[in-house]
Design a protein around this motif. Structure first.
Motif, PDB file in Angstrom:
ATOM      1  N   GLN A   1      54.354  20.617  48.645  1.00 32.46           N
ATOM      2  CA  GLN A   1      54.195  19.705  47.516  1.00 32.46           C
ATOM      3  C   GLN A   1      53.471  20.379  46.354  1.00 32.46           C
ATOM      4  O   GLN A   1      53.854  20.228  45.191  1.00 32.46           O
ATOM      5  CB  GLN A   1      53.432  18.456  47.953  1.00 32.46           C
ATOM      6  CG  GLN A   1      54.219  17.584  48.898  1.00 32.46           C
ATOM      7  CD  GLN A   1      53.381  16.484  49.523  1.00 32.46           C
ATOM      8  OE1 GLN A   1      52.185  16.415  49.306  1.00 32.46           O
ATOM      9  NE2 GLN A   1      54.018  15.620  50.294  1.00 32.46           N
TER      10      GLN A   1
ATOM     11  N   THR B   1      55.776  22.746  44.606  1.00 24.76           N
ATOM     12  CA  THR B   1      56.756  21.990  43.823  1.00 24.76           C
ATOM     13  C   THR B   1      56.156  21.498  42.514  1.00 24.76           C
ATOM     14  O   THR B   1      56.768  21.628  41.450  1.00 24.76           O
ATOM     15  CB  THR B   1      57.272  20.793  44.650  1.00 24.76           C
ATOM     16  OG1 THR B   1      57.896  21.292  45.836  1.00 24.76           O
ATOM     17  CG2 THR B   1      58.268  19.960  43.861  1.00 24.76           C
ATOM     18  N   ILE B   2      54.956  20.966  42.575  1.00 22.18           N
ATOM     19  CA  ILE B   2      54.285  20.473  41.377  1.00 22.18           C
ATOM     20  C   ILE B   2      54.011  21.623  40.417  1.00 22.18           C
ATOM     21  O   ILE B   2      54.241  21.504  39.204  1.00 22.18           O
ATOM     22  CB  ILE B   2      52.990  19.719  41.753  1.00 22.18           C
ATOM     23  CG1 ILE B   2      53.351  18.408  42.449  1.00 22.18           C
ATOM     24  CG2 ILE B   2      52.123  19.474  40.522  1.00 22.18           C
ATOM     25  CD1 ILE B   2      52.180  17.712  43.115  1.00 22.18           C
TER      26      ILE B   2
ATOM     27  N   ALA C   1      57.241  22.670  38.694  1.00 23.70           N
ATOM     28  CA  ALA C   1      57.641  21.686  37.687  1.00 23.70           C
ATOM     29  C   ALA C   1      56.769  21.800  36.440  1.00 23.70           C
ATOM     30  O   ALA C   1      57.276  21.739  35.318  1.00 23.70           O
ATOM     31  CB  ALA C   1      57.554  20.271  38.267  1.00 23.70           C
TER      32      ALA C   1
ATOM     33  N   VAL D   1      62.108  15.512  34.982  1.00 30.98           N
ATOM     34  CA  VAL D   1      61.083  16.284  35.688  1.00 30.98           C
ATOM     35  C   VAL D   1      60.354  15.386  36.691  1.00 30.98           C
ATOM     36  O   VAL D   1      60.103  15.787  37.832  1.00 30.98           O
ATOM     37  CB  VAL D   1      60.088  16.926  34.690  1.00 30.98           C
ATOM     38  CG1 VAL D   1      58.946  17.597  35.421  1.00 30.98           C
ATOM     39  CG2 VAL D   1      60.803  17.914  33.788  1.00 30.98           C
ATOM     40  N   LYS D   2      60.033  14.155  36.269  1.00 39.33           N
ATOM     41  CA  LYS D   2      59.365  13.212  37.176  1.00 39.33           C
ATOM     42  C   LYS D   2      60.213  12.977  38.423  1.00 39.33           C
ATOM     43  O   LYS D   2      59.700  13.004  39.543  1.00 39.33           O
ATOM     44  CB  LYS D   2      59.124  11.878  36.476  1.00 39.33           C
ATOM     45  CG  LYS D   2      58.028  11.883  35.469  1.00 39.33           C
ATOM     46  CD  LYS D   2      57.890  10.487  34.876  1.00 39.33           C
ATOM     47  CE  LYS D   2      56.939  10.460  33.726  1.00 39.33           C
ATOM     48  NZ  LYS D   2      56.842   9.129  33.122  1.00 39.33           N
TER      49      LYS D   2
ATOM     50  N   GLU E   1      62.544  14.885  39.690  1.00 35.81           N
ATOM     51  CA  GLU E   1      62.607  16.106  40.496  1.00 35.81           C
ATOM     52  C   GLU E   1      61.349  16.269  41.344  1.00 35.81           C
ATOM     53  O   GLU E   1      61.424  16.636  42.518  1.00 35.81           O
ATOM     54  CB  GLU E   1      62.783  17.336  39.611  1.00 35.81           C
ATOM     55  CG  GLU E   1      64.171  17.495  39.032  1.00 35.81           C
ATOM     56  CD  GLU E   1      64.291  18.715  38.128  1.00 35.81           C
ATOM     57  OE1 GLU E   1      63.470  19.647  38.252  1.00 35.81           O
ATOM     58  OE2 GLU E   1      65.213  18.718  37.301  1.00 35.81           O
ATOM     59  N   ILE E   2      60.189  15.990  40.749  1.00 34.84           N
ATOM     60  CA  ILE E   2      58.920  16.089  41.484  1.00 34.84           C
ATOM     61  C   ILE E   2      58.909  15.096  42.638  1.00 34.84           C
ATOM     62  O   ILE E   2      58.598  15.444  43.779  1.00 34.84           O
ATOM     63  CB  ILE E   2      57.722  15.856  40.543  1.00 34.84           C
ATOM     64  CG1 ILE E   2      57.576  17.010  39.556  1.00 34.84           C
ATOM     65  CG2 ILE E   2      56.434  15.672  41.354  1.00 34.84           C
ATOM     66  CD1 ILE E   2      56.554  16.771  38.453  1.00 34.84           C
TER      67      ILE E   2
ATOM     68  N   GLU F   1      61.305  16.167  45.450  1.00 33.05           N
ATOM     69  CA  GLU F   1      60.789  17.283  46.245  1.00 33.05           C
ATOM     70  C   GLU F   1      59.609  16.869  47.119  1.00 33.05           C
ATOM     71  O   GLU F   1      59.483  17.318  48.265  1.00 33.05           O
ATOM     72  CB  GLU F   1      60.362  18.430  45.321  1.00 33.05           C
ATOM     73  CG  GLU F   1      61.509  19.225  44.789  1.00 33.05           C
ATOM     74  CD  GLU F   1      62.301  19.929  45.876  1.00 33.05           C
ATOM     75  OE1 GLU F   1      61.698  20.522  46.803  1.00 33.05           O
ATOM     76  OE2 GLU F   1      63.538  19.892  45.811  1.00 33.05           O
ATOM     77  N   ILE F   2      58.739  16.023  46.603  1.00 37.47           N
ATOM     78  CA  ILE F   2      57.591  15.555  47.386  1.00 37.47           C
ATOM     79  C   ILE F   2      58.068  14.759  48.606  1.00 37.47           C
ATOM     80  O   ILE F   2      57.528  14.899  49.699  1.00 37.47           O
ATOM     81  CB  ILE F   2      56.620  14.737  46.523  1.00 37.47           C
ATOM     82  CG1 ILE F   2      55.878  15.662  45.561  1.00 37.47           C
ATOM     83  CG2 ILE F   2      55.643  13.932  47.385  1.00 37.47           C
ATOM     84  CD1 ILE F   2      55.032  14.960  44.550  1.00 37.47           C
TER      85      ILE F   2
END
Length: 86
Positions: free
Chosen positions: A51, A54-55, A58, A76-77, A79-80, A83-84
């Motif tokens: 996580q 990933t952050i 991004a 972007v939000k 995608e985050i 992935e989380i």
């Protein structure tokens, strides 16, 4: 032997510190070794590492643009979040 093992194993607090540290600077050989052992044994810290990476990716993508806006773009939000939750 027990003392040696206890010095080799990291707490989750130490592991998350090293996860963040490695994104900004190099870890020593021993830090890398101890972190890798901890991440193999601890699913929670392994998920935290994923996580956090990933952050960071991004945020790097977002800051590569010319001027930062006050809000993350919705793409972007999403995608985050995707992935989380993966």
């Amino acid at each position: 032997m027990e003392k040696l093992m206890s010095r080799m194993l990291l707490s989750c607090k130490e592991a998350t510190f090293l996860v963040e540290k490695q994104m900004e600077s190099s870890l020593t050989f021993m830090e890398k070794f101890r972190l890798s052992i901890h991440l193999k044994l601890c699913k929670v810290c392994s998920a935290y590492q994923h996580q956090s990476e990933t952050i960071n990716k991004a945020l790097k993508k977002w800051t590569e643009g010319s001027v930062l806006s006050k809000e993350l773009p919705s793409k972007v939000k999403s995608e985050i979040i995707k992935e989380i939750n993966r």
